[in-house]
Every structure is written in structure tokens, then in C-alpha cells.
Enzyme design. Structure first.
Site, PDB file in Angstrom:
ATOM      1  N   GLU A 158       0.831  -1.220   0.000  1.00  0.00           N
ATOM      2  CA  GLU A 158       0.000   0.000   0.000  1.00  0.00           C
ATOM      3  C   GLU A 158       0.863   1.267   0.000  1.00  0.00           C
ATOM      4  O   GLU A 158       0.469   2.301   0.548  1.00  0.00           O
ATOM      5  CB  GLU A 158      -0.981   0.024   1.179  1.00  0.00           C
ATOM      6  CG  GLU A 158      -1.823  -1.214   1.344  1.00  0.00           C
ATOM      7  CD  GLU A 158      -2.609  -1.571   0.100  1.00  0.00           C
ATOM      8  OE1 GLU A 158      -2.765  -0.708  -0.767  1.00  0.00           O
ATOM      9  OE2 GLU A 158      -3.063  -2.718   0.003  1.00  0.00           O
ATOM     10  N   GLY A 159       2.002   1.205  -0.642  1.00  0.00           N
ATOM     11  CA  GLY A 159       2.938   2.324  -0.672  1.00  0.00           C
ATOM     12  C   GLY A 159       3.973   2.156   0.412  1.00  0.00           C
ATOM     13  O   GLY A 159       3.648   2.163   1.607  1.00  0.00           O
TER      14      GLY A 159
END
Length: 598
Positions: free
Chosen positions: A440-441
């Protein structure tokens, strides 16, 4: 042995007491949810986590997922556990009642998420990805798509994914190649390959609904040419029942370091039928509705791992006999004292404990803003809540998961050699926690988002709700007649001042050289997060003192709150000053070597 019981008393504290005086509460939308009702929800969730999910955590890790004849099989017991979870209504807890959800506030939902993640992180990804997908569909899809898909996804009968990453592009989504060709009936044919798709296929639900980023034939290059498509594994019939298989295939499952009971898939789309979600070439904005939701949830995953690592380490430290206390035997009737008597073991346990309590409190503050952003009737409150959520999303994602990794490693260290082998189960926490810092980053990307976007946007507007709250509390409590509270407030004021100075320094340097902001980003995120945790510990200490003074019960809990606050201000918060000194040195030594010298 993996040990976990939901910390219900602390959860009730952060839910009902800690932020009772902030501007994000008192929402008319949630008036029907009384404290007694919410406490009952938490108690039942704790039972499900302890009795249904925790027993499958180690065995699921041992067995893992398998791909058989194109179908992914989850470990033994997962299907039965998921059915129990879905039938209990846990999949729909915070979803909109319009689509069959129960409409509870995010403050409660995030506490339940913590329990699920603590007891079985792999399991949590299946309903977690679905909740994120429903958020994107609800926010951007056409009404006919909402009616066709949201009720079954909200109920948990169908699950969801997000398909972003391709083998050649991760963070830089502008490079993606998956294409979508429009058809005469309004659908699209989607073709391409995606990797690292969490919950990409499994045997828990009747259908899997993929949200896929792809390019239209006439799309401009880069991120401005990305659209979002809903692509189901099975095409629903007009009556909502499962129809024929879509051209969506599992090309493989990833063999991972951790999260072995979560199916991470390679997905191949071959003229797969899908429908546009949102506007053409605006898919990234629609997907980020889901991504931002997921980033906060990933932070909660870190909190869950932190808590179970702490509880497992405490249980072992109380039982493991080794050596004698430095001040003399504590239990002379035994052959040795339990290791919990040793200062260095206490250091590790207290560090894990304050990490968990601080993250829980900070997460609850962010969750209150999530609720206010969506449901407050005051436009000014909504605006401040939106700014606060924007600021805290990268902090929650990155700080909580960094601390989770530290806590998991401290748990292994507490166990010593027994922690390094699989028998006791704590090494699983290290492996499971590690991905939370990446997906998610990555946490480095979160830090860049904080200093490059959130700090700079609108003349620093997103910083103001946070800075104003911390400043006001410090100014108020440095004048306290209680010497311990005034000392805590003074320590926070000093480190908050360092944060303010650091913020101004980064902003000034970045105007001339963006690399200066990049060099400071990760340390700055941690610094801001520690000051935020300090704010919550100071508020907690203030409340604990008041409750003890009133003699209003639960004295042991409030006395312990003061002890954990003291450890935080003595041992953890001073890191912020060190980070200030680190950031102050700038980029020079970091960027000095030419690439070929590495």
C-alpha cells in the site's frame, strides 16, 4: 506460544474517555450507538478473535495457501472461520446501511480491525480488501454497478481486490500496460497481468470482484491516462446469482516471507469483461479512495501485530526462569527468578507496551476525524477533519508498521533462542509484520507524501489542526499544579518546538532543493508521529490524574496509565530531539557518493 486477549479496557478508554472533548465527536449520525452497545460489540469481537481466529494463526502460517487446478485453497479451518465471521455481521460493521451494512462509526470499526489483525493477520486481508473495494465502488461507480455488487460485497458473500501492480511497475503506476477496449454494450474487455494481488483468489466467497487499473485505447501517457474497471471472477446473472466464469485466471501464487495464509496472486486478464468505475482517465483518483482507506487499515495491522507480540512476550517473561534479580532473589523458593525481573527485559516490554498504547490512541484520533469528515454537519469541522485525515494517513501507515516491526523483533529478543524457532510462534510476527512496511505504498513513499504533498499543500493547511491541538494542550498543562503533569507537558512542549523548527527548516530548504526534503522525510514522519503520540499520552495522564483524584474506580488502570506515560516521556519521546539533530545535517553525507561507488 501466541497469546492474545483483546485489550478491552484500553479500547474503552480511547473510545469513550480520551477524546471526549475534541471537535470530532458528538455526531448525530451515531447517536443511537450508546457506550453500552459499543462495548458489547467490542466484547463479542474479542471473543471471535480469541476463539475463532487466533487458533488458526499458527496453523494457517504452517499450511499456507495452495493453487490447485486454477483454484486457490486457503488453509484448513479458514472457510469455516470466514463463514462464522460473515454470518456474525463482522464484514459489514461500518458499511452504509443502504447496502446492508450496520453503519457503525470508524472509531469502533478500527478497534475491531485491530483485534482481527492481532489474532490472525492473514485472515484480516480477505474482509479488509473487500471493505476497501466497496469504498471505491460506493464513491465512484454508477448506480447500476452499486446495486449489482455492493449488497453482496458488504455482506461478505462476495469479496474484493485492488489490482494495481504489474511486474514492471509498482509505485510508478504511470508505466502500467493493462488495456481496456470499449464494447458496444457499454462494457470493456480488459487484458493484462497483475502481480501481488492480496486475496486475489480463494475459496472463502462465491465470487471475487477485482478493481483493475487499465488504459483505454486513446488514453494519454502516464498517470493521467489510467482508468478503473470492475472485473468480476464470475459474471452475475440478471437475478444476481453467479453466472459464467469470466476470463480471469490465477497464473500463480506468491511464496512469501510471511502472511502465508493470505493468497497473494498473479492474475491474468484476457479479454475479461469489465465495467468502468468513475470517469475515463480518472481511475487513479478513484482507486486512491480505496488506497487511502487501506493505508489507515495497514497501520492498524501494524498495531495488531504490536499488541500480540507484546502479550506473547509478557506471558513468556513471567514464566521463563533465568538468573536472579540484580537486587537479590525475588522468588527464592524457585531455582531462578522469572526474566520479567530484569531491567533490560522490562525495557523491551515497556517499549512494546507504549508503542501499542500510543498507536491505539493516535489511531483513534485519526478514526474520529474519518467519521467527522464524512458525517459532521458543520462544514468547518468537516474541512478540518479532512485536513487532519490527509496529514495522519501516511503517519498512521508508516509509523505504526515501523513500530510493529520493532515490537515483533523485541518479542523474539525477549524469548531469546526460543523466539528464533517456530515452536513458540513469535518469529511469525516478525515475518508477518515486515510486509506492512512495504505494501500500500512503502513507508519511504509515505514519508515523501507527508513532506512533499501534505506539508506543502495550501500553505501547510493540513498541519494546522494537529499543531493547534498540541500547542493548546501544552500551553494549558505546563501551568498544571500537578508536578508530574506539568513535567510531561514541558517535555512535549520542548519536542513540539523542535518539530515546528524542523518543519520550517525542511520547507525552506525544499524550496531551493527538493532532495533536502527527501533526505529528511522518513525521520520527519517519525518525529511528527512521536509528538502526536506524546499528545495522546499527555491527555491520558491528565485524565488518569483526574479519575484517581475523584476516586471514580478502576484505580489500577489509571495508575498504570500514568506509569506508561512516564516511560514514554522518559524513554521514547526524546527520540524526537535526536531526529531533529539528524534532519538538521541535511542531505550532504547521504548524497555524497556517486552511484558507481556503492
Amino acid at each position: 506460544m501466541q497469546t492474545y486477549n483483546a485489550p478491552l479496557r484500553d479500547m474503552r478508554f480511547v473510545l469513550h474517555e480520551l477524546f471526549a472533548d475534541d471537535e470530532f465527536g458528538g455526531l448525530e449520525k451515531f447517536e443511537e450507538f450508546t457506550p453500552d452497545l459499543l462495548d458489547a460489540v467490542l466484547e463479542e469481537a474479542a471473543r471471535v478473535a480469541r476463539d475463532v481466529l487466533l487458533p488458526l494463526n499458527a496453523s494457517g502460517d504452517e499450511e499456507g495457501c495452495v493453487l490447485e487446478n486454477g483454484v486457490v485453497r486457503t488453509p484448513k479451518g479458514f472457510k469455516q472461520a470466514y463463514d462464522t465471521f460473515r454470518e456474525g455481521g463482522w464484514a459489514s460493521l461500518a458499511s452504509d446501511p443502504e447496502w446492508g451494512g450496520q453503519g457503525l462509526p470508524e472509531t469502533v470499526n478500527k478497534l475491531v480491525e485491530e483485534m482481527i489483525c492481532a489474532s490472525n493477520l492473514s485472515f484480516s486481508l480477505y474482509p479488509g480488501l473487500t471493505h476497501g473495494a466497496t469504498t471505491a465502488i460506493e464513491g465512484h461507480a454508477a448506480e447500476d454497478l452499486k446495486r449489482a455488487y455492493l449488497p453482496k460485497m458488504v455482506s461478505g458473500e462476495w469479496s474484493g481486490t485492488m489490482c494495481l501492480t504489474e511486474a514492471h511497475c509498482g509505485t510508478d503506476l504511470g508505466l502500467l500496460r493493462t488495456k481496456a477496449v470499449p464494447q458496444e454494450d457499454g462494457s470493456y474487455k480488459v487484458t493484462g497481468s497483475k502481480i501481488f494481488i492480496s486475496a486475489g483468489d480463494h475459496d472463502l466467497t462465491d465470487n471475487v470482484i477485482h478493481l483493475v487499473l487499465a488504459r483505454l485505447p486513446d488514453a494519454p501517457a502516464g498517470v493521467k491516462g489510467i482508468s478503473l474497471f470492475l472485473v468480476p471472477k464470475y459474471l452475475p446473472k440478471d437475478d444476481g446469482t453467479i453466472g459464467p466464469r469470466n476470463n480471469v485466471a490465477v497464473a500463480g501464487i506468491e511464496h512469501k516471507m510471511g502472511l502465508k495464509a493470505s493468497a497473494t496472486c498473479q492474475i491474468a486478464f484476457d479479454d475479461s469483461i469489465g465495467w468502468l468505475v468513475g470517469q475515463p482517465n480518472k481511475g487513479l483518483a478513484a482507486m486512491f479512495t480505496m488506497m487511502n482507506t487501506e493505508r489507515v487499515s495497514v497501520g492498524i495491522q501494524g498495531l495488531g501485530i504490536n499488541e500480540i507480540a507484546y502479550q506473547s512476550a509478557v506471558a513468556y517473561a513471567k514464566e521463563r526462569l533465568q538468573g536472579r534479580a540484580l537486587g537479590g532473589a525475588k522468588q527464592p523458593e524457585l531455582s531462578a527468578d522469572p526474566i520479567i525481573v530484569h531491567p533490560d527485559v522490562r525495557r523491551m516490554l515497556m517499549t512494546m507496551r507504549v508503542y501499542a498504547e500510543g498507536c491505539r490512541a493516535l489511531g483513534q484520533w485519526a478514526s474520529r476525524a474519518l467519521d467527522a469528515e464524512k458525517h459532521s454537519k458543520d462544514p468547518e469541522v468537516r474541512a478540518r477533519a479532512t485536513d487532519f485525515v490527509a496529514l495522519m494517513t501516511p503517519v498512521v501507515k508508516a509509523l505504526f508498521t515501523d513500530l510493529a516491526s520493532e515490537a515483533a523483533n523485541l518479542a523474539v529478543q525477549t524469548y531469546g533462542g526460543h523466539g528464533y524457532i517456530r515452536e513458540h510462534g513469535v518469529e511469525q510476527f516478525v515475518r508477518d509484520a515486515r510486509i506492512t512496511q512495504i505494501y500500500e505504498g512503502t513507508n519511504g513513499i509515505q514519508a515523501l507524501d507527508l513532506v512533499g504533498r501534505k506539508m506543502a499543500a495550501n500553505m501547510g493547511r493540513a498541519m494546522r489542526p494537529f499543531f493547534h491541538a498540541v500547542s493548546a494542550l501544552c500551553e494549558d498543562l505546563t501551568k498544571s499544579q500537578d508536578p508530574q503533569i506539568s513535567a510531561f507537558a514541558g517535555a512535549l512542549m520542548q519536542n513540539f518546538g523542535a518539530l515546528q523548527l524542523t518543519t520550517a527548516t525542511i520547507a525552506r530548504k525544499a524550496m531551493k532543493d527538493p532532495e533536502e526534503a527527501g533526505a529528511a522525510a522518513s525521520e520527519y514522519l517519525r518525529m511528527l508521529g512521536l509528538v502526536g503520540m506524546g499528545y495522546t499520552f499527555l491527555k491520558a495522564a491528565q485524565i488518569a490524574k483526574a479519575r484517581l483524584g475523584e476516586g471514580s474506580g478502576d484505580a489500577d488502570f489509571y495508575t498504570t496509565k500514568l506509569a506508561t506515560a512516564a516511560f514514554f516521556f522518559d524513554r521514547i519521546l526524546p527520540q524526537a530531539t535526536t531526529l531533529f539533530l539528524t534532519i538538521k545535517t541535511g542531505k550532504a553525507s547521504m548524497m555524497a557518493l556517486p552511484a558507481e561507488a556503492f
